[in-house]
Write a protein that holds these residues in place. Structure first.
Motif, PDB file in Angstrom:
ATOM      1  N   ILE A   1       0.835  -1.208   0.000  1.00  0.00           N
ATOM      2  CA  ILE A   1       0.000   0.000   0.000  1.00  0.00           C
ATOM      3  C   ILE A   1       0.866   1.253   0.000  1.00  0.00           C
ATOM      4  N   ASN A   2       1.948   1.257   0.771  1.00  0.00           N
ATOM      5  CA  ASN A   2       2.853   2.412   0.789  1.00  0.00           C
ATOM      6  C   ASN A   2       3.471   2.642  -0.588  1.00  0.00           C
ATOM      7  N   ARG A   3       3.877   1.582  -1.239  1.00  0.00           N
ATOM      8  CA  ARG A   3       4.463   1.717  -2.580  1.00  0.00           C
ATOM      9  C   ARG A   3       3.424   2.229  -3.577  1.00  0.00           C
ATOM     10  N   LEU A   4       2.206   1.722  -3.477  1.00  0.00           N
ATOM     11  CA  LEU A   4       1.150   2.202  -4.368  1.00  0.00           C
ATOM     12  C   LEU A   4       0.832   3.666  -4.107  1.00  0.00           C
ATOM     13  N   SER A   5       0.858   4.071  -2.860  1.00  0.00           N
ATOM     14  CA  SER A   5       0.612   5.481  -2.529  1.00  0.00           C
ATOM     15  C   SER A   5       1.679   6.371  -3.152  1.00  0.00           C
ATOM     16  N   ARG A   6       2.932   5.903  -3.129  1.00  0.00           N
ATOM     17  CA  ARG A   6       4.003   6.683  -3.771  1.00  0.00           C
ATOM     18  C   ARG A   6       3.759   6.794  -5.268  1.00  0.00           C
ATOM     19  N   ALA A   7       3.367   5.685  -5.895  1.00  0.00           N
ATOM     20  CA  ALA A   7       3.105   5.701  -7.336  1.00  0.00           C
ATOM     21  C   ALA A   7       1.959   6.655  -7.654  1.00  0.00           C
ATOM     22  N   ILE A   8       0.917   6.623  -6.837  1.00  0.00           N
ATOM     23  CA  ILE A   8      -0.217   7.533  -7.033  1.00  0.00           C
ATOM     24  C   ILE A   8       0.237   8.974  -6.884  1.00  0.00           C
ATOM     25  N   GLY A   9       1.089   9.237  -5.916  1.00  0.00           N
ATOM     26  CA  GLY A   9       1.619  10.594  -5.725  1.00  0.00           C
ATOM     27  C   GLY A   9       2.391  11.068  -6.943  1.00  0.00           C
ATOM     28  N   HIS A  10       3.239  10.201  -7.483  1.00  0.00           N
ATOM     29  CA  HIS A  10       3.982  10.553  -8.704  1.00  0.00           C
ATOM     30  C   HIS A  10       3.021  10.825  -9.856  1.00  0.00           C
TER      31      HIS A  10
ATOM     32  N   LYS B   1       0.059  14.588 -13.608  1.00  0.00           N
ATOM     33  CA  LYS B   1      -1.194  15.223 -14.029  1.00  0.00           C
ATOM     34  C   LYS B   1      -1.123  16.734 -13.808  1.00  0.00           C
ATOM     35  N   ASN B   2      -0.664  17.151 -12.638  1.00  0.00           N
ATOM     36  CA  ASN B   2      -0.542  18.588 -12.350  1.00  0.00           C
ATOM     37  C   ASN B   2       0.451  19.270 -13.277  1.00  0.00           C
ATOM     38  N   MET B   3       1.539  18.580 -13.573  1.00  0.00           N
ATOM     39  CA  MET B   3       2.542  19.147 -14.474  1.00  0.00           C
ATOM     40  C   MET B   3       1.948  19.393 -15.855  1.00  0.00           C
ATOM     41  N   VAL B   4       1.175  18.424 -16.353  1.00  0.00           N
ATOM     42  CA  VAL B   4       0.551  18.582 -17.667  1.00  0.00           C
ATOM     43  C   VAL B   4      -0.457  19.722 -17.631  1.00  0.00           C
ATOM     44  N   GLU B   5      -1.263  19.769 -16.570  1.00  0.00           N
ATOM     45  CA  GLU B   5      -2.248  20.851 -16.435  1.00  0.00           C
ATOM     46  C   GLU B   5      -1.572  22.222 -16.394  1.00  0.00           C
ATOM     47  N   ASN B   6      -0.367  22.286 -15.836  1.00  0.00           N
ATOM     48  CA  ASN B   6       0.355  23.557 -15.702  1.00  0.00           C
ATOM     49  C   ASN B   6       1.336  23.807 -16.837  1.00  0.00           C
ATOM     50  N   ASP B   7       1.232  23.015 -17.922  1.00  0.00           N
ATOM     51  CA  ASP B   7       2.092  23.177 -19.098  1.00  0.00           C
ATOM     52  C   ASP B   7       3.575  23.174 -18.747  1.00  0.00           C
ATOM     53  N   GLU B   8       3.959  22.301 -17.832  1.00  0.00           N
ATOM     54  CA  GLU B   8       5.381  22.218 -17.479  1.00  0.00           C
ATOM     55  C   GLU B   8       6.165  21.526 -18.579  1.00  0.00           C
ATOM     56  N   ASP B   9       7.460  21.645 -18.494  1.00  0.00           N
ATOM     57  CA  ASP B   9       8.379  21.117 -19.500  1.00  0.00           C
ATOM     58  C   ASP B   9       8.160  19.621 -19.742  1.00  0.00           C
ATOM     59  N   CYS B  10       8.061  19.251 -21.003  1.00  0.00           N
ATOM     60  CA  CYS B  10       7.805  17.858 -21.376  1.00  0.00           C
ATOM     61  C   CYS B  10       8.889  16.918 -20.853  1.00  0.00           C
ATOM     62  N   SER B  11      10.128  17.367 -20.850  1.00  0.00           N
ATOM     63  CA  SER B  11      11.215  16.537 -20.339  1.00  0.00           C
ATOM     64  C   SER B  11      10.996  16.204 -18.865  1.00  0.00           C
ATOM     65  N   GLU B  12      10.547  17.177 -18.102  1.00  0.00           N
ATOM     66  CA  GLU B  12      10.271  16.956 -16.683  1.00  0.00           C
ATOM     67  C   GLU B  12       9.083  16.017 -16.489  1.00  0.00           C
TER      68      GLU B  12
ATOM     69  N   GLN C   1       9.047  12.343 -14.557  1.00  0.00           N
ATOM     70  CA  GLN C   1       8.073  11.932 -13.554  1.00  0.00           C
ATOM     71  C   GLN C   1       7.331  10.661 -13.977  1.00  0.00           C
ATOM     72  N   LEU C   2       7.053  10.529 -15.262  1.00  0.00           N
ATOM     73  CA  LEU C   2       6.424   9.296 -15.752  1.00  0.00           C
ATOM     74  C   LEU C   2       7.343   8.096 -15.520  1.00  0.00           C
ATOM     75  N   ALA C   3       8.648   8.304 -15.696  1.00  0.00           N
ATOM     76  CA  ALA C   3       9.605   7.234 -15.410  1.00  0.00           C
ATOM     77  C   ALA C   3       9.547   6.859 -13.932  1.00  0.00           C
ATOM     78  N   ALA C   4       9.352   7.840 -13.062  1.00  0.00           N
ATOM     79  CA  ALA C   4       9.231   7.566 -11.629  1.00  0.00           C
ATOM     80  C   ALA C   4       7.980   6.741 -11.338  1.00  0.00           C
ATOM     81  N   VAL C   5       6.890   7.046 -12.035  1.00  0.00           N
ATOM     82  CA  VAL C   5       5.648   6.274 -11.877  1.00  0.00           C
ATOM     83  C   VAL C   5       5.888   4.829 -12.302  1.00  0.00           C
ATOM     84  N   ARG C   6       6.477   4.665 -13.462  1.00  0.00           N
ATOM     85  CA  ARG C   6       6.736   3.318 -13.982  1.00  0.00           C
ATOM     86  C   ARG C   6       7.646   2.540 -13.021  1.00  0.00           C
ATOM     87  N   SER C   7       8.678   3.193 -12.516  1.00  0.00           N
ATOM     88  CA  SER C   7       9.591   2.557 -11.572  1.00  0.00           C
ATOM     89  C   SER C   7       8.872   2.154 -10.285  1.00  0.00           C
ATOM     90  N   ALA C   8       8.040   3.053  -9.772  1.00  0.00           N
ATOM     91  CA  ALA C   8       7.296   2.758  -8.545  1.00  0.00           C
ATOM     92  C   ALA C   8       6.367   1.564  -8.747  1.00  0.00           C
TER      93      ALA C   8
END
Length: 95
Positions: A18-27, A32-43, A47-54
């Motif tokens: 559950i803790n690991r899943l919570s981290r993945a959800i956080g990432h 989602k927030n980064m995309v909504e805020n038009d942040e840099d695609c590289s960033e 973060q997507l790599a962090a989700v996949r890793s989690a």
């Protein structure tokens, strides 16, 4: 994480997953927030790599628990169906 052959996982094991899943959800929320805020695609990709890793690490924990408990029991009980299901799950997880 209960299985048909009546094995239940410890509270410690469940909490670890559950803790690991919570981290993945956080990432993922951060992505989602980064995309909504038009942040840099590289960033966003980082973060997507962090989700996949989690998620992959969570899968490893679940797989190890499954092997250590359920598969060991299945081998002792000559339960080939459980072992076949493990092979199927691995194939789907690794795709």
């Amino acid at each position: 994480m209960e299985h048909s052959h009546k094995h239940t996982h410890s509270i410690k094991e469940k909490k670890a997953v559950i803790n690991r899943l919570s981290r993945a959800i956080g990432h993922l929320e951060k992505v989602k927030n980064m995309v909504e805020n038009d942040e840099d695609c590289s960033e966003v990709l980082i973060q997507l790599a962090a989700v996949r890793s989690a998620l992959n690490n969570t899968g490893k924990v679940i797989l190890k628990n499954h092997i250590n408990h359920c598969v060991v029991e299945a081998i002792e009980e000559h339960d080939e169906e459980t072992i076949d299901l493990l092979y199927e799950a691995i194939d789907k997880f690794i795709k």
